[in-house]
Design an enzyme around this catalytic site. Sequence first.
Site, PDB file in Angstrom:
ATOM      1  N   HIS A  43      12.079  13.341 -29.377  1.00 37.60           N
ATOM      2  CA  HIS A  43      11.295  13.011 -30.573  1.00 37.60           C
ATOM      3  C   HIS A  43      12.117  13.163 -31.844  1.00 37.60           C
ATOM      4  CE1 HIS A  43      10.364  17.414 -30.120  1.00 37.60           C
ATOM      5  NE2 HIS A  43      10.470  17.420 -31.448  1.00 37.60           N
ATOM      6  N   HIS A  74      13.874  17.122 -38.034  1.00 35.71           N
ATOM      7  CA  HIS A  74      14.792  17.380 -36.915  1.00 35.71           C
ATOM      8  C   HIS A  74      14.721  16.278 -35.870  1.00 35.71           C
ATOM      9  CE1 HIS A  74      11.071  19.489 -35.367  1.00 35.71           C
ATOM     10  NE2 HIS A  74      11.475  18.986 -34.202  1.00 35.71           N
ATOM     11  N   GLU A 122      16.822  20.124 -32.123  1.00 39.28           N
ATOM     12  CA  GLU A 122      16.008  20.843 -31.140  1.00 39.28           C
ATOM     13  C   GLU A 122      16.440  20.341 -29.757  1.00 39.28           C
ATOM     14  OE1 GLU A 122      11.820  20.005 -31.543  1.00 39.28           O
ATOM     15  OE2 GLU A 122      11.260  21.283 -29.861  1.00 39.28           O
TER      16      GLU A 122
HETATM   17  C1  LIG Z   1       6.001  21.333 -32.841  1.00 40.32           C
HETATM   18  C2  LIG Z   1       6.659  22.489 -32.136  1.00 40.32           C
HETATM   19  C3  LIG Z   1       8.123  22.315 -31.938  1.00 40.32           C
HETATM   20  C4  LIG Z   1       8.379  21.255 -30.873  1.00 40.32           C
HETATM   21  O1  LIG Z   1       8.142  21.592 -29.702  1.00 40.32           O
HETATM   22  O2  LIG Z   1       8.787  20.125 -31.139  1.00 40.32           O
HETATM   23  C5  LIG Z   1       8.799  22.029 -33.247  1.00 40.32           C
HETATM   24  O3  LIG Z   1       9.458  21.074 -33.490  1.00 40.32           O
HETATM   25  S1  LIG Z   1       8.588  23.298 -34.425  1.00 40.32           S
HETATM   26  C6  LIG Z   1       9.514  22.737 -35.821  1.00 40.32           C
HETATM   27  C7  LIG Z   1       9.688  23.812 -36.796  1.00 40.32           C
HETATM   28  N1  LIG Z   1      10.575  24.856 -36.328  1.00 40.32           N
HETATM   29  C8  LIG Z   1      11.811  25.004 -36.765  1.00 40.32           C
HETATM   30  O4  LIG Z   1      12.280  24.268 -37.635  1.00 40.32           O
HETATM   31  C9  LIG Z   1      12.587  26.163 -36.178  1.00 40.32           C
HETATM   32  C10 LIG Z   1      14.028  26.155 -36.551  1.00 40.32           C
HETATM   33  N2  LIG Z   1      14.221  26.175 -38.006  1.00 40.32           N
HETATM   34  C11 LIG Z   1      14.747  27.230 -38.651  1.00 40.32           C
HETATM   35  O5  LIG Z   1      15.095  28.239 -38.073  1.00 40.32           O
HETATM   36  C12 LIG Z   1      14.856  27.109 -40.156  1.00 40.32           C
HETATM   37  O6  LIG Z   1      13.974  26.125 -40.634  1.00 40.32           O
HETATM   38  C13 LIG Z   1      16.324  26.748 -40.614  1.00 40.32           C
HETATM   39  C14 LIG Z   1      16.798  25.422 -40.059  1.00 40.32           C
HETATM   40  C15 LIG Z   1      17.290  27.873 -40.229  1.00 40.32           C
HETATM   41  C16 LIG Z   1      16.316  26.631 -42.142  1.00 40.32           C
HETATM   42  O7  LIG Z   1      15.782  27.811 -42.607  1.00 40.32           O
HETATM   43  P1  LIG Z   1      15.463  28.003 -44.137  1.00 40.32           P
HETATM   44  O8  LIG Z   1      14.880  29.324 -44.389  1.00 40.32           O
HETATM   45  O9  LIG Z   1      14.706  26.803 -44.564  1.00 40.32           O
HETATM   46  O10 LIG Z   1      16.904  28.060 -44.726  1.00 40.32           O
HETATM   47  P2  LIG Z   1      17.483  27.370 -45.982  1.00 40.32           P
HETATM   48  O11 LIG Z   1      16.475  26.659 -46.774  1.00 40.32           O
HETATM   49  O12 LIG Z   1      18.280  28.423 -46.625  1.00 40.32           O
HETATM   50  O13 LIG Z   1      18.455  26.273 -45.323  1.00 40.32           O
HETATM   51  C17 LIG Z   1      19.795  26.564 -45.052  1.00 40.32           C
HETATM   52  C18 LIG Z   1      20.560  25.262 -45.251  1.00 40.32           C
HETATM   53  O14 LIG Z   1      20.163  24.335 -44.238  1.00 40.32           O
HETATM   54  C19 LIG Z   1      19.581  23.189 -44.832  1.00 40.32           C
HETATM   55  N3  LIG Z   1      18.440  22.778 -44.040  1.00 40.32           N
HETATM   56  C20 LIG Z   1      17.331  23.489 -43.826  1.00 40.32           C
HETATM   57  N4  LIG Z   1      16.480  22.811 -43.045  1.00 40.32           N
HETATM   58  C21 LIG Z   1      17.092  21.640 -42.772  1.00 40.32           C
HETATM   59  C22 LIG Z   1      16.711  20.504 -42.016  1.00 40.32           C
HETATM   60  N5  LIG Z   1      15.523  20.472 -41.403  1.00 40.32           N
HETATM   61  N6  LIG Z   1      17.556  19.479 -41.928  1.00 40.32           N
HETATM   62  C23 LIG Z   1      18.784  19.498 -42.537  1.00 40.32           C
HETATM   63  N7  LIG Z   1      19.213  20.567 -43.283  1.00 40.32           N
HETATM   64  C24 LIG Z   1      18.363  21.603 -43.405  1.00 40.32           C
HETATM   65  C25 LIG Z   1      19.160  23.614 -46.223  1.00 40.32           C
HETATM   66  O15 LIG Z   1      19.094  22.526 -47.084  1.00 40.32           O
HETATM   67  C26 LIG Z   1      20.257  24.592 -46.589  1.00 40.32           C
HETATM   68  O16 LIG Z   1      21.381  23.875 -47.013  1.00 40.32           O
HETATM   69  P3  LIG Z   1      22.167  24.277 -48.346  1.00 40.32           P
HETATM   70  O17 LIG Z   1      21.183  24.184 -49.457  1.00 40.32           O
HETATM   71  O18 LIG Z   1      23.292  23.288 -48.428  1.00 40.32           O
HETATM   72  O19 LIG Z   1      22.652  25.680 -48.110  1.00 40.32           O
HETATM   73 CO   LIG Z   2      10.140  19.256 -32.535  1.00 42.51          CO
END
Ligand SMILES: CC[C@@H](C(=O)O)C(=O)SCCNC(=O)CCNC(=O)[C@H](O)C(C)(C)COP(=O)(O)OP(=O)(O)OC[C@H]1O[C@@H](n2cnc3c(N)ncnc32)[C@H](O)[C@@H]1OP(=O)(O)O
Ligand SMILES: [Co+2]
Length: 132
Positions: free
Chosen positions: A7, A79, A128
């Site tokens: 997905h 993602h 993921e």
């Molecule tokens: C529906 C259930 C399940 C399924 O079975 O399909 C799902 O899909 S659940 C979906 C939601 N769950 C998750 O996203 C879990 C994993 N995610 C995480 O652990 C966090 O979201 C993260 C990815 C570690 C980000 O955490 P966050 O607290 O938001 O950190 P920052 O804001 O500091 O981000 C750090 C850095 O990374 C960039 N970033 C964040 N998210 C994304 C993204 N989705 N895509 C691309 N880049 C991303 C963010 O912009 C920061 O970058 P810089 O600003 O350059 O440092």
């Molecule tokens: Co998902």
Amino acid sequence: MIGRLNHVAIATADLEKSAAVYRDLLGAKVSAPHALPEHGVTVVFVELPNTKIELLQPLGDKSPIAAYLEKSPSGGMHHVCYEVDDIAAARDKLAAAGARVLGDIKIGAHGKPVVFLHPKDFVGTLVELEQA
Ligand SMILES: CC[C@@H](C(=O)O)C(=O)SCCNC(=O)CCNC(=O)[C@H](O)C(C)(C)COP(=O)(O)OP(=O)(O)OC[C@H]1O[C@@H](n2cnc3c(N)ncnc32)[C@H](O)[C@@H]1OP(=O)(O)O
Ligand SMILES: [Co+2]
């Protein structure tokens, strides 16, 4: 290691409105909302012939998609999910290669084990993995 695209997930602050875009404007088959408190999201599944779209809205005050929506209030691609045959082996191999694995393997929205990989290690895209 990776197989089929399972997905693509899109984060949104308004799940009902986003589901209506896919159902009414794009003519897709759209599920009812499912709350997934363990993942901090409410999800709507959009069924396409060759893959799925997950529309995600934050659930609870510690949602992992909250910071993303603060930066992109109108929503956006959050993602991609690839299938793997053995999720523990895939996780161990990627971790040994230096990739950041985000948390533990959990049961995902489709009842199968999933794990997330840091976007900074995967071409700026949150990945993921789901066990096929
Ligand atoms: C529906 C259930 C399940 C399924 O079975 O399909 C799902 O899909 S659940 C979906 C939601 N769950 C998750 O996203 C879990 C994993 N995610 C995480 O652990 C966090 O979201 C993260 C990815 C570690 C980000 O955490 P966050 O607290 O938001 O950190 P920052 O804001 O500091 O981000 C750090 C850095 O990374 C960039 N970033 C964040 N998210 C994304 C993204 N989705 N895509 C691309 N880049 C991303 C963010 O912009 C920061 O970058 P810089 O600003 O350059 O440092
Ligand atoms: Co998902």
